[in-house]
Scaffold this motif. Structure first.
Motif, PDB file in Angstrom:
ATOM      1  N   MET A 196     -13.878 -60.190 -15.716  1.00 52.52           N
ATOM      2  CA  MET A 196     -12.432 -59.960 -15.587  1.00 52.52           C
ATOM      3  C   MET A 196     -12.059 -59.714 -14.136  1.00 52.52           C
ATOM      4  O   MET A 196     -12.760 -59.006 -13.418  1.00 52.52           O
ATOM      5  N   GLU A 197     -10.946 -60.261 -13.743  1.00 53.03           N
ATOM      6  CA  GLU A 197     -10.532 -60.084 -12.359  1.00 53.03           C
ATOM      7  C   GLU A 197     -10.083 -58.646 -12.109  1.00 53.03           C
ATOM      8  O   GLU A 197      -9.407 -58.038 -12.947  1.00 53.03           O
ATOM      9  N   ALA A 198     -10.479 -58.095 -10.976  1.00 52.81           N
ATOM     10  CA  ALA A 198     -10.129 -56.698 -10.671  1.00 52.81           C
ATOM     11  C   ALA A 198      -8.685 -56.589 -10.198  1.00 52.81           C
ATOM     12  O   ALA A 198      -8.106 -57.552  -9.700  1.00 52.81           O
TER      13      ALA A 198
ATOM     14  N   GLU B 153      -1.140 -54.458 -19.308  1.00 48.79           N
ATOM     15  CA  GLU B 153      -1.667 -55.710 -19.876  1.00 48.79           C
ATOM     16  C   GLU B 153      -3.147 -55.874 -19.533  1.00 48.79           C
ATOM     17  O   GLU B 153      -3.958 -56.266 -20.377  1.00 48.79           O
ATOM     18  N   TRP B 154      -3.469 -55.550 -18.304  1.00 48.67           N
ATOM     19  CA  TRP B 154      -4.865 -55.650 -17.865  1.00 48.67           C
ATOM     20  C   TRP B 154      -5.741 -54.756 -18.750  1.00 48.67           C
ATOM     21  O   TRP B 154      -6.801 -55.168 -19.225  1.00 48.67           O
TER      22      TRP B 154
ATOM     23  N   GLN C 204     -10.853 -54.766 -24.926  1.00 50.15           N
ATOM     24  CA  GLN C 204     -11.433 -55.655 -25.940  1.00 50.15           C
ATOM     25  C   GLN C 204     -12.945 -55.771 -25.735  1.00 50.15           C
ATOM     26  O   GLN C 204     -13.705 -55.796 -26.695  1.00 50.15           O
ATOM     27  N   HIS C 205     -13.343 -55.850 -24.453  1.00 49.59           N
ATOM     28  CA  HIS C 205     -14.770 -55.951 -24.121  1.00 49.59           C
ATOM     29  C   HIS C 205     -15.079 -55.075 -22.914  1.00 49.59           C
ATOM     30  O   HIS C 205     -15.332 -55.587 -21.822  1.00 49.59           O
TER      31      HIS C 205
ATOM     32  N   GLU D 246      -7.920 -45.503 -28.323  1.00 50.08           N
ATOM     33  CA  GLU D 246      -8.168 -46.505 -29.364  1.00 50.08           C
ATOM     34  C   GLU D 246      -9.560 -47.126 -29.175  1.00 50.08           C
ATOM     35  O   GLU D 246     -10.326 -47.294 -30.133  1.00 50.08           O
ATOM     36  N   ALA D 247      -9.891 -47.432 -27.921  1.00 50.04           N
ATOM     37  CA  ALA D 247     -11.203 -48.026 -27.629  1.00 50.04           C
ATOM     38  C   ALA D 247     -12.325 -47.032 -27.954  1.00 50.04           C
ATOM     39  O   ALA D 247     -13.389 -47.415 -28.442  1.00 50.04           O
TER      40      ALA D 247
END
Lengths: 124, 187
Positions: free
Chosen positions: A1-3, A44-45, A51-52, A83-84
């Motif tokens: 993922m982009e930082a 959003e990020w 998710q992962h 939630e995570a």
């Protein structure tokens, strides 16, 4: 993922969201003119990241001051992190406050109560 | 041709001195100006020597009040987008008094009065509870700012807002509002 790496300004915080280097930190002041414009990309990020997520995520909040309009996006971040955690991911939240700034400490405690996640507190 | 009434000017200056005015601004507010004002206020000798909690409360309350003017203040000149208002900061008996003045729509006065009265009537734990409720129940990036803002100001100050509305005409009223913050240095 982009930082995400945003350098802080007088009224916006420094934001580092960098999974590769294991750094997740929001620090400085937060009272942007347009709170939505500033926080929507960050939220959003975070939604994508959880998710992962990394094996362990330590999220650091080190704030000098934040205004009333920043409360809700912060709460939204904590809800996502909570939630995570519920899904079993290893996520911790560190809440820093300037020595003697009990208002910021209390704000952290109140967020922690709402999302039912213990924070670690340290002064700086 | 000289137009300054020096006697009047001198009287004015003396009155600012005797009223312990630390900072005063009248004009059109915007975000850049708020940043400059906060920087100036934090640099005032009286404030610089205060405990961190007092400094943070001062700048916090000033930011909330001035952002409120930017978001909800009205301009009597309907063609203008500028947000005129006034900020006065003074020290009295060791407390800091922050006074704010701006125009609001007269139709909004009743609602604003009720809201301020509600916040004024709550004690520390009541405010904490109310803050939590508003925070949880408002929409993300919705129009909750002013509501949370006022609770925030109350939590950082000695509460009991002193406020008033004066009708300017059918459409607009002048809203004045004062908050006090306990100082820890008795100079």
């Amino acid at each position: 993922m982009e930082a995400i790496n945003l350098k802080g300004t007088y009224d916006t915080p420094t934001v580092t969201l960098d999974p590769e280097n294991g750094r997740f930190e929001i620090s400085g002041r937060s009272y942007p003119e347009d709170t939505a414009e500033f926080y929507i990309p960050i939220l959003e990020w975070l939604s994508n990241y959880i998710q992962h997520p990394n094996e362990h995520t330590n999220f650091v909040f080190k704030l000098d001051y934040f205004n009333s309009s920043s409360y809700k996006p912060f709460l939204d971040m904590f809800l996502k992190l909570a939630e995570a955690r519920q899904k079993g991911h290893n996520i911790s939240i560190e809440w820093y406050y300037k020595e003697g700034d009990w208002d910021i400490k209390e704000a952290g405690e109140e967020f922690s109560e709402i999302v039912e996640v213990p924070f670690e507190y340290s002064s700086f | 041709m000289a137009t300054l009434d020096h006697q009047e000017f001198n009287t004015w200056f003396e009155s600012l001195q005797t009223n312990n005015i630390l900072f005063m601004f009248k004009g059109d507010f915007n975000q850049e100006l708020i940043n400059s004002i906060v920087l100036l206020i934090e640099g005032l000798p009286e404030i610089e020597h205060e405990d961190i909690i007092v400094k943070k409360r001062m700048s916090g309350v000033v930011v909330e009040c001035l952002q409120n003017i930017c978001r909800h203040g009205e301009n009597i000149l309907e063609s203008s987008e500028l947000k005129p208002g006034m900020l006065l900061l003074r020290k009295k008996n060791g407390d800091y008094l922050i006074s704010i003045g701006n125009n609001v729509k007269t139709e909004k006065v009743a609602k604003l009065k009720d809201y301020i009265a509600k916040v004024n009537g709550l004690d520390d734990s009541g405010l904490k509870e109310f803050h939590r409720d508003v925070l949880i129940n408002t929409e993300l990036f919705g129009k909750y700012g002013a509501d949370l803002g006022l609770i925030n100001i109350a939590r950082k100050s000695n509460r009991d807002f002193d406020f008033d509305f004066r009708e300017i005409d059918d459409t607009y009223s002048f809203f004045s509002f004062e908050v006090s913050i306990h100082g820890t240095q008795n100079n």
